[in-house]
Design an enzyme around this catalytic site. Structure first.
Site, short mmCIF file in Angstrom:
data_model
loop_
_atom_site.label_atom_id
_atom_site.label_comp_id
_atom_site.label_asym_id
_atom_site.label_seq_id
_atom_site.Cartn_x
_atom_site.Cartn_y
_atom_site.Cartn_z
N VAL A 164 -61.78 4.92 21.84
CA VAL A 164 -61.44 5.58 23.11
C VAL A 164 -62.59 5.49 24.10
O VAL A 164 -62.41 5.12 25.27
CB VAL A 164 -61.04 7.06 22.88
N LYS B 165 -52.27 19.62 17.77
CA LYS B 165 -51.72 19.34 19.09
C LYS B 165 -50.72 20.42 19.49
O LYS B 165 -50.69 20.87 20.65
CB LYS B 165 -51.06 17.96 19.08
#
Lengths: 442, 442
Positions: free
Chosen positions: B15, B207
């Site tokens: 990332v 999440k």
């Protein structure tokens, strides 16, 4: 003591009334989120007396929406009247001149005046939020304005008109023709008495013009859009699409090409396996292809008072929270001129349907015209003619049989030239050929 | 002269490297959008020497991510190291203490420390953007934080782990078992060498905890989530689901109930006709049910360097544009304590699968236990046993035949009590019954 955000509301139709009710219903929650209350302060509407299920006396009434915009007590104008000019334009312009923020659901207005308004808003310190103007409750405006900032967008496309999608879905499911499904949509309140604006693709075009600006950072240019509606789609086309693995949707598509940015609205064959093919009924969907994110697809209700008001409230929450956003995701001075790709240069696959006279050499003539224009065929389907199949715009000889061609990628100009050549050979086909573009989707 | 936004980047894995490349690739566009350039200024990573395809020498190097956070030259910290504590926690805490904004992709960290960090960030003037932490490139954080401000959310649910969705999709398409599909996912790089965190549902739970806070305005409480993974799902379950009109997905679901807010992660039967059922492979999807907007569904890539970096860039664009957003959509002081609904009170339909001994009265025993616990049956399917069907956790007598029950809405406690009673009758079923919850979807 924190000052509430005082809203001037121009328009108390379905959306405006829903805005009032939502602000009432979620007052505490909005205060929590924004750090201050949002209250409707002044209103205008065509009819003062109509029963909307709430009391108007608590709002300052103005007969003229421009007076709402100029009401010194309001902090933000919400324009939900509609119309690309007239009072809506005047009210929005007045608010922008005063330098107060504007929230609007009016796609026609912004499709026409968007760039000019955004530029002026930047000068006066006003702002323009229009989440409600495109795809109802779907947060596509803020997705393009904010979420894909780190992407080069190659394409944005979507089902942007619930009326058309409802009609196409019904035609597919019930095997009914366009007129019957339109009548049903009108009976259910999904289509207007004069449906032209929806079914001929103009509403989709207005919305697409706004998405294009957001996605590509260009000035709004709705006039440059190639627009075709769905009124010529027949059950035969839908059946053929089904057999070939496609569905027909009215899409608005904006894509970056070598020759500029294409903006087009037309009935489109989409692969059944694609996400967009499965969006049925009055739902809307918008897909964005970005070089970093890949494809994201947003699906939801594209119309309706509450869903649209939900997007108005989102923009009001931005204002109440002190978030000023550029209308099109960047200062208007940085919007690039819109460079239109010419529709004749459009590259893609095509579905072509002919009613071919049953005589020697007829199909050979079609095939040779295709070849002469450099068009390669991916599939050829000869079907028995169904009882309801007539060639639009011509008396159809009983011997004519439908033939369907699916081309490999070619250009719009090649297809148009081939069709013209075929039509010019009087004895080959009956009526006019049908042409539906195929969209390449993952 | 406009000052660029100077980024301190802690982590240069997949990332972090993608963040560097995206900022390089879209430098002009980002400047246009934000009114000033975004530049990476200081970095830290585990390995300085590794070839990432770009030159590190233009960045100030720090061995310690906390030193990046404390680098006086940076305006914002991007934390893409991962880990729920340790250096990531220390670096984020340091940036918050300094009062500079933080952008992070670290769901584990925020699932554990989110409320505390958000509260402290409000005090110091810092902020926390975490679009990248949930569902990769899908803009669900800003959708919940901003777009649904005018709604009371009743439920948010989604496919939040691409590894699990890939495995379930392969199991369904190929008829393979869990272990084979997991091995394939590992070979393709979709699953870690130790897949526990993904396949047992913990990643989804982290999440979900963040989505719950955003949707309901409550403090983050990942510990309260009921978590079941997919490792016990068999091809027989998937086949049975298919026959009954369902697909099995690992969902994270948070919903408002009378007893509080349910948060649960478990394999779920979803109707084939639902939007979520059609989200296949490594894609993610999140659906939000709001009282005004109805249901909106966002689909897109849930992982991958570029897609995740796209969301990091979106948050950086917020910072560069001067938009300060509360981490969870409202000031942290306004987050309500999370009031957990007890899982035993969960109401819904259930899929139950038994291997029943082929002897008189066996099915009658099951049926009577169901009735005794007030459970009504919507369908009963007796299937011939497939060769690969074994009762997990028990030697399976050759005479045992699968029976599947679909219940009408009932409660978790009733189902658990009925199953326990059935299991206690030694001669009725072989092995352990399977139970999969059914989610009611439009």
């Amino acid at each position: 003591m924190v000052q509430p955000l005082k809203v001037g509301l121009a328009g108390l139709g379905t959306v405006g009334s829903a805005v009032v009710r939502l602000i009432d219903r979620h007052a505490d929650e909005l205060t929590d989120r924004c750090g201050r209350p949002i209250v409707v302060s002044a209103v205008s509407a065509r009819s003062r007396g109509r029963d909307r299920g709430f009391d108007l006396s608590r709002f300052r009434w103005h007969d003229d929406p421009v007076a709402v915009a100029n009401d010194p007590e309001i902090d933000v104008l919400v324009e939900v009247m509609g119309g690309e000019g007239g009072a809506a334009e005047a009210a929005v312009a007045a608010a922008i001149e005063r330098g107060i923020p504007v929230v609007t659901a009016n796609k026609a207005l912004l499709a026409r005046h968007g760039t000019r308004f955004a530029r002026r808003a930047d000068e006066t310190g006003s702002s323009i939020g229009f989440e409600a103007a495109v795809a109802g409750g779907i947060p596509i405006v803020r997705t393009l304005r904010e979420a894909i900032a780190g992407n080069a967008v190659s394409r944005v496309y979507g089902i942007l008109n619930g009326t058309c999608n409802y009609i196409l879905t019904r035609m597919e499911r019930e095997g009914l023709d366009f007129a019957a499904c339109l009548a049903e949509a009108q009976r259910l309140g999904y289509a207007e008495a004069d449906p032209t604006f929806d079914v001929e693709g103009f509403d989709t075009a207005h919305k697409l013009a706004l998405l294009t600006s957001l996605a590509f950072g260009t000035e709004v240019d709705a006039a440059a859009i190639h627009v075709e509606g769905i009124s010529a789609i027949t059950p035969a086309d839908i059946e053929a699409a089904d057999e070939l693995g496609y569905r027909i949707k009215l899409l608005g598509v904006a894509s970056r090409t070598e020759g500029g940015i294409e903006q087009r609205v037309h009935p489109t064959m989409v692969p059944k396996s694609s996400a967009i093919a499965r969006v049925d009924g009055v739902l809307n969907a918008v897909a964005v292809d970005g070089d970093a994110v890949g494809e994201i697809v947003l699906v939801g209700p594209g119309a309706g008072g509450d869903a649209t008001a939900s997007s108005v409230l989102a923009d009001l929450a931005d204002v109440a929270s002190g978030r000023r956003l550029s209308a099109f995701g960047r200062p208007a001075a940085r919007l690039k001129p819109y460079q239109a790709a010419r529709m004749k240069k459009h590259a893609g696959g095509y579905y072509l349907r002919f009613l071919v006279h049953d005589r020697p050499g007829a199909f050979a003539a079609i095939a040779s015209h295709m070849a002469a224009h450099g068009i390669s065929l991916e599939s050829i389907v000869q079907r028995r003619r169904a009882p309801h199949e007539d060639a639009p715009g011509a008396a159809t000889p009983a011997d004519a049989q439908p033939i369907i061609l699916i081309t490999y990628e070619t250009t719009e100009s090649a297809v148009r030239a081939a069709l013209e050549a075929i039509e010019n050979e009087q004895t080959v086909i009956a009526g006019r050929p049908r042409m539906i573009r195929i969209e390449k989707l993952a």
